[in-house]
Design an enzyme around this catalytic site. Sequence first.
Site, mmCIF file in Angstrom:
data_model
loop_
_atom_site.group_PDB
_atom_site.id
_atom_site.type_symbol
_atom_site.label_atom_id
_atom_site.label_comp_id
_atom_site.label_asym_id
_atom_site.label_seq_id
_atom_site.Cartn_x
_atom_site.Cartn_y
_atom_site.Cartn_z
ATOM 1 N N GLY A 98 4.036 18.993 -2.544
ATOM 2 C CA GLY A 98 3.575 17.861 -2.548
ATOM 3 C C GLY A 98 3.115 18.360 -0.713
ATOM 4 N N GLY A 105 1.549 15.581 2.185
ATOM 5 C CA GLY A 105 2.589 14.736 2.198
ATOM 6 C C GLY A 105 2.043 14.829 4.396
ATOM 7 C CG ASP A 106 4.069 12.834 7.552
ATOM 8 O OD1 ASP A 106 2.931 12.563 7.684
ATOM 9 O OD2 ASP A 106 5.006 12.150 8.833
ATOM 10 C CB THR A 122 2.095 19.698 3.826
ATOM 11 O OG1 THR A 122 2.956 19.193 2.953
ATOM 12 C CG2 THR A 122 0.689 20.881 3.684
ATOM 13 C CE LYS A 181 17.216 17.513 8.007
ATOM 14 N NZ LYS A 181 16.034 16.685 8.362
ATOM 15 C CE LYS A 226 14.240 22.048 17.126
ATOM 16 N NZ LYS A 226 12.388 21.473 17.872
ATOM 17 C CG HIS A 282 18.455 19.581 12.846
ATOM 18 N ND1 HIS A 282 17.684 20.408 11.947
ATOM 19 C CD2 HIS A 282 17.659 18.714 12.346
ATOM 20 C CE1 HIS A 282 16.774 19.697 11.473
ATOM 21 N NE2 HIS A 282 16.528 18.914 12.001
ATOM 22 C CE LYS A 293 16.673 9.631 13.717
ATOM 23 N NZ LYS A 293 15.878 11.128 14.043
#
Length: 491
Positions: A12, A15-16, A18, A148, A182, A240, A340
Amino acid sequence: DANKPIALVIFGVTGDLTRRKLIPALYQLCKDDQLPAPLHVIGFARRPWSDEKLREELTAGIMQFARTKPVNAQSVEELLKMATYIQSDFQEPEGYNRLLGYLEEKGYQKVIFYLATPPDAYVEIIQNLSVCQRYAEQKQWVRIVVEKPYGRDLETAQNLEDYLHQCFSEDQIYRIDHYLGKETVQNILVFRYANGIFEPLWNNHYIDHVQITVAETVGVGTRAGYFDKSGIIRDMFANHLLQLVTLTAMEAPYAFNESSVRDEKMKVLRSLRPMKGKEALINTVRGQYSAGEVNGKQIQAYLQEDRVAPDSITETYLAARLHIDNWRWAGVPFFIRSGKALPVRETEIAIQFKQVPLSLFNWKNMAGEAPNVLVLRLQPDEGINLSLGAKIPGPINEIAPVKMEFCYQDAFGSEPPEAYERLLLDCIQGDQTLFTRTDEVIEQWRFVTDILKAWEENPVKSLPQYLAGSWGPVQADKFIEEEHRRWRRPG
Ligand code: BG6
């Protein structure tokens, strides 16, 4: 031998993920001279790209998303000069034979397979990778990185785990939950266990409740197709948020290593009071954003987004009340929420301490709330603050809330590195502490699947709506106010 190149095979690669995360993180590691050996990227995907096109696209990703700029052309060249592209469908064994041929021809001794594809391709890739696993047996090491969501519920997660374990052993499997990469998330444990003064208070004698907020300003936009099948519960909560709960609630590990830290996290997951049937219904609130404005930008209603079913009941907001049934936490609710299209982007863990036993002073602007809140600000504006009551100067004994602050930027003079930098480096170095273990994944899904089932068995026609740019549905406020507590308003 330690200098022999590492092959990173990215499924992939077009894709985004990467482009936005993986390649910029690798670039940063390369530029900062942190890679223990040269790393060669081997892209594997369906689109008809050439090696040249791969290098161009990855370079563009670095130019756009590198954490530190200006971009150093020499490091880009160093990282990408060996980059190779293999075009193949994921279900096509022939593509994997070509991949294997390439790995053999170059004689790679260390190989990482990275699944950066949509999750529905995982199983076929893993099955086909068994070819490469045989190759691996004579080599130094082979690892697989899985992003995930690992499954959609307990059953599918179990299935995926079975497939993974047919081809790889647990110490080869690196399941990414990028929150663990993080800095501020790792600092939860440092804060708790490098300092002696907080841990004695970290329990039900002194803590009234805990609030964990992961608020995002963005709507679902171009990811609507994926999101509508997932919702906050699968996208954020099952991974998360539950990870943040475990780090906040766990006991001290005997060492900072992969088995000890993950054993302690597991105990928290096992202590979560199951939310079956009615329990799930009364302890969760779902919502969906309607059209509104966030930071001056108009966001259209979730139900109007492209690729969202017009009668969708997928939640874009979720609040939940969790109970951890053990001696430390009995009676201390954890209020968790994520959404969101909320007014600010803010991730924080707030520890609300109890009131003093007898109040002697007049509080200004406090409406009877307990003054001591410890807030771990995970992002943005990373830091920690503790609210205290202080005397307002003057002849009257009036008290106002003030803050003691620690800010990463001020203390260390730089922004923390990206999660993926740390996680990729740990994977290369073979350290699994910050990756989710198989039993954690299963336990997270066991907990979440009860909730999913309860929702399914008690279907609703629509979800409570909240204006984009507001703090979620009013039902969520009622839900916490019933307990005489209030949501914080971060930001
Ligand atoms: C991802 C989710 O795992 O995390 C996204 O799929 C979400 O929906 C993102 O936006 C949030 O990550 P971060 O690092 O921006 O907090």
